[in-house]
Enzyme design. Sequence first.
Site, PDB file in Angstrom:
ATOM      1  N   VAL A 304      -3.974 -30.638  40.097  1.00 49.53           N
ATOM      2  CA  VAL A 304      -3.460 -30.921  38.747  1.00 49.53           C
ATOM      3  C   VAL A 304      -4.008 -32.258  38.249  1.00 49.53           C
ATOM      4  O   VAL A 304      -4.376 -32.416  37.087  1.00 49.53           O
ATOM      5  CB  VAL A 304      -1.911 -30.926  38.751  1.00 49.53           C
ATOM      6  N   ILE A 307      -7.910 -32.122  37.186  1.00 49.51           N
ATOM      7  CA  ILE A 307      -8.338 -31.338  36.010  1.00 49.51           C
ATOM      8  C   ILE A 307      -7.847 -32.013  34.731  1.00 49.51           C
ATOM      9  O   ILE A 307      -6.651 -32.240  34.567  1.00 49.51           O
ATOM     10  CB  ILE A 307      -7.794 -29.894  36.099  1.00 49.51           C
ATOM     11  N   GLU A 309      -6.430 -31.605  31.800  1.00 50.55           N
ATOM     12  CA  GLU A 309      -5.799 -30.529  31.010  1.00 50.55           C
ATOM     13  C   GLU A 309      -5.886 -30.766  29.503  1.00 50.55           C
ATOM     14  O   GLU A 309      -5.901 -29.835  28.712  1.00 50.55           O
ATOM     15  CB  GLU A 309      -4.309 -30.378  31.381  1.00 50.55           C
ATOM     16  N   ASP A 351     -35.225 -21.408   4.158  1.00 50.16           N
ATOM     17  CA  ASP A 351     -35.739 -20.587   3.057  1.00 50.16           C
ATOM     18  C   ASP A 351     -36.223 -21.517   1.967  1.00 50.16           C
ATOM     19  O   ASP A 351     -35.688 -22.619   1.817  1.00 50.16           O
ATOM     20  CB  ASP A 351     -34.592 -19.744   2.469  1.00 50.16           C
ATOM     21  N   ASP A 703     -29.803 -15.913   3.230  1.00 49.88           N
ATOM     22  CA  ASP A 703     -28.719 -15.497   2.337  1.00 49.88           C
ATOM     23  C   ASP A 703     -28.598 -13.985   2.197  1.00 49.88           C
ATOM     24  O   ASP A 703     -27.568 -13.483   1.812  1.00 49.88           O
ATOM     25  CB  ASP A 703     -28.883 -16.134   0.943  1.00 49.88           C
ATOM     26  N   ASN A 706     -30.988  -9.093   5.067  1.00 46.35           N
ATOM     27  CA  ASN A 706     -32.177  -9.119   5.919  1.00 46.35           C
ATOM     28  C   ASN A 706     -32.213 -10.325   6.847  1.00 46.35           C
ATOM     29  O   ASN A 706     -32.855 -10.308   7.879  1.00 46.35           O
ATOM     30  CB  ASN A 706     -33.447  -9.109   5.053  1.00 46.35           C
ATOM     31  N   ASP A 707     -31.526 -11.389   6.485  1.00 40.98           N
ATOM     32  CA  ASP A 707     -31.573 -12.614   7.300  1.00 40.98           C
ATOM     33  C   ASP A 707     -30.571 -12.585   8.452  1.00 40.98           C
ATOM     34  O   ASP A 707     -30.640 -13.412   9.357  1.00 40.98           O
ATOM     35  CB  ASP A 707     -31.258 -13.841   6.425  1.00 40.98           C
ATOM     36  N   ASN A 768      -8.954 -39.166  35.253  1.00 41.92           N
ATOM     37  CA  ASN A 768      -8.691 -38.191  36.307  1.00 41.92           C
ATOM     38  C   ASN A 768      -9.191 -38.663  37.663  1.00 41.92           C
ATOM     39  O   ASN A 768      -8.557 -38.416  38.685  1.00 41.92           O
ATOM     40  CB  ASN A 768      -9.337 -36.847  35.958  1.00 41.92           C
ATOM     41  N   ASP A 800      -2.895 -39.829  27.562  1.00 44.56           N
ATOM     42  CA  ASP A 800      -4.365 -39.944  27.467  1.00 44.56           C
ATOM     43  C   ASP A 800      -4.911 -39.191  26.261  1.00 44.56           C
ATOM     44  O   ASP A 800      -5.932 -39.560  25.698  1.00 44.56           O
ATOM     45  CB  ASP A 800      -5.039 -39.347  28.718  1.00 44.56           C
TER      46      ASP A 800
END
EC number: 7.2.2.10
Length: 1001
Positions: A304, A307, A309, A351, A703, A706-707, A768, A800
Amino acid sequence: MEAAHSKSTEECLAYFGVSETTGLTPDQVKRHLEKYGHNELPAEEGKSLWELVIEQFEDLLVRILLLAACISFVLAWFEEGEETITAFVEPFVILLILIANAIVGVWQERNAENAIEALKEYEPEMGKVYRADRKSVQRIKARDIVPGDIVEVAVGDKVPADIRILSIKSTTLRVDQSILTGESVSVIKHTEPVPDPRAVNQDKKNMLFSGTNIAAGKALGIVATTGVSTEIGKIRDQMAATEQDKTPLQQKLDEFGEQLSKVISLICVAVWLINIGHFNDPVHGGSWIRGAIYYFKIAVALAVAAIPEGLPAVITTCLALGTRRMAKKNAIVRSLPSVETLGCTSVICSDKTGTLTTNQMSVCKMFIIDKVDGDFCSLNEFSITGSTYAPEGEVLKNDKPIRSGQFDGLVELATICALCNDSSLDFNETKGVYEKVGEATETALTTLVEKMNVFNTEVRNLSKVERANACNSVIRQLMKKEFTLEFSRDRKSMSVYCSPAKSSRAAVGNKMFVKGAPEGVIDRCNYVRVGTTRVPMTGPVKEKILSVIKEWGTGRDTLRCLALATRDTPPKREEMVLDDSSRFMEYETDLTFVGVVGMLDPPRKEVMGSIQLCRDAGIRVIMITGDNKGTAIAICRRIGIFGENEEVADRAYTGREFDDLPLAEQREACRRACCFARVEPSHKSKIVEYLQSYDEITAMTGDGVNDAPALKKAEIGIAMGSGTAVAKTASEMVLADDNFSTIVAAVEEGRAIYNNMKQFIRYLISSNVGEVVCIFLTAALGLPEALIPVQLLWVNLVTDGLPATALGFNPPDLDIMDRPPRSPKEPLISGWLFFRYMAIGGYVGAATVGAAAWWFMYAEDGPGVTYHQLTHFMQCTEDHPHFEGLDCEIFEAPEPMTMALSVLVTIEMCNALNSLSENQSLMRMPPWVNIWLLGSICLSMSLHFLILYVDPLPMIFKLKALDLTQWLMVLKISLPVIGLDEILKFIARNYLEDPEDERRK
């Protein structure tokens, strides 16, 4: 049917065995349906909610925490006495964290709606077909249309499949295919075969593509392909095949998680093994199993502690704050992790239309004839300022403003521009901008008329709505438009037939005004206008006019030129046959040449500066456009992608030239090139792929539908605010203002965010490390517990978490855009930094244990035990000679834990100040440069006081209120960490090369 565009209409009909007049028989329809399937795009199978939830628990660290929670829960179940409630707090809190993280993760994935589903909106519901079972046209569901069907389309229809045009039933057939090809103006179609089997979609002028719209006209065609075989279907397949890669930061955090989980496992096993000899100690009631479980609990506490968290929550908060800052700059971020990816962008593929340019056609040059003397001809050339549709700008001659009304030729030119025109300007009051109504080219002419104001109309007191068409209205009141001869491909021009308005007292008769492609119009001109007179058009005069047009159409400007002419004595209205477009050419003869206008889609004003910024920041800009190569190179020179006289032979390619290169050379071309012209959407995806093979981080704009595949494939897909829903859903970011400069601002923001994230990730990790050292030391030295899991969770999440979030507000470095992009492979923590955090972490751990030991050995209100008694407290019993007269329960007192926790929290607050800058001293970067950090430190300390002094929190956290002497001791132990980090920063600044500098070299 493959390459239908290159086949004649007869070949297409023969291929499907169908007649244009009757259509398919019911039997043929059935066979084709079995062979080709329904005309629809298959729905995308999304992940179920359960699959998404499971995905959130695939992370190693999350699994370790889940295991820790389960073990804690089992241990809490067997806990006895008053500790039962507090024992359940820890697994409950861990589970809450994991559930919250999973909810955020699932919500984010669900939020990135499926771009493939958005393609569905382009599928038409119905279609009109001719079939042998019925004489007339019939409306059927679009999904039931099959290849070989004879389909009718008319203005306003959405094309139901990819269709080869058989016959056009109107003067012209115009199609808006911008969603598919990105062409901003509607395209005129024809029926002749296009011989090139590899033609790009823009050049397939005899094809109608599924999902596009008929803008004008009516036609009959044969269905060539349906469903996934259509162009839009191919786009869907490309998107379905594109897997989303993790962002550089996500990859780094995954690697870090794996390393951390290995280290945690090793330390947990080590702590357990070191203490095997203590399993039988009297404190465990002589039970080996109880001893094993006790040290197992310490191993869980270690997991604990190790890690961070709070890290996922802090990262999400920092990215969310970053997206808010970007939104203020018109960059709407759709996917949070991509905020950080922007910081390592090394190539921007943009473009041209609307991003680098304004997508507002504007006339920038024009000429009329000044005088003709025999074979000698001189011109009056004018330039026009203003690069948008706003009716604001001046007409200049030799760089000096003039009044257009003083030139008779300009009055007639303005008249033609206003009347030979179906477009107008509109002031959008919501956006506060002028917009086009109609075709871009014609709107440019409308705007030109407003700028010229040939009749000196009073416009100063008009509202913006009235101003939009004020000067055009004056001209339209003088002449009445009777009818229009529509544009056709054979003559490449259009004309209007006008008569003088009743109110007009001018002695003029009917006129025909013509505009069109210069070569075609000039060939039909017999005269030229000089002032108010007309002079015969001679060879040298014609040559002079064409040479200027050629000059304008090439070189740096590459203007699109239109010739304007008048027929002074047109035929009578009743003599003209208006339903036969083949005769329009003979009516548009015997013309008088008036002038030429040259227009372009002008570059945005701020683009040049942004491209220079990119160059300084080591970012290559590649322009990708559907335009021809000459225009593309000219724009690149104009905006600074290429120098004025730079040789561009191997730095600019057309789509065809690119395809003709061998694969190895294609890859090499992507490394050098800065301009791709006449490209198809598939080229964009290919370019992204090659760039990624060089480890480039690519931002790609687009835009149209096709893109979408390229937007999805690029690390950063950037859609235009004015773009299609498909493009937006496939992208990570949307530009509200469609402006290239916004991308550069977003990259700068991304770099600043990454720098700040580096600071708070390192800050949390050093915290940690300190906690792990603390627990490892207590276990290795055999000391009583200094910190318990529920306290560690409180520190990791709350005390923290607040300063870490505030570190996200650190101001960006001044030279942030003068450095090259960071490599995505750059480690979060380098060798020296690792040493630094181990040193700081070591101090934190030692100080925490030292604070607890101080209370046991030296505090006035403490038991005053010896070091030997403290390290052998497990053997404490009433009759043990070493512990004579000592109450063994003192080793479970809350005071030493409170001292340890207070030192840990205070050191972490000092550490937050150290994290203001990686290597700058606090003397150079004082705490008040980030006022949010000071606020968060105050808030964290207040929360710490809360759990010390407000009931029932001290009982839950196993703490006790501290007095002034104890607080002074806490400060004495905590403050030296600032001095220690200052020494390490000094060494880094003066004796170690800054990794940034090293990379810049």
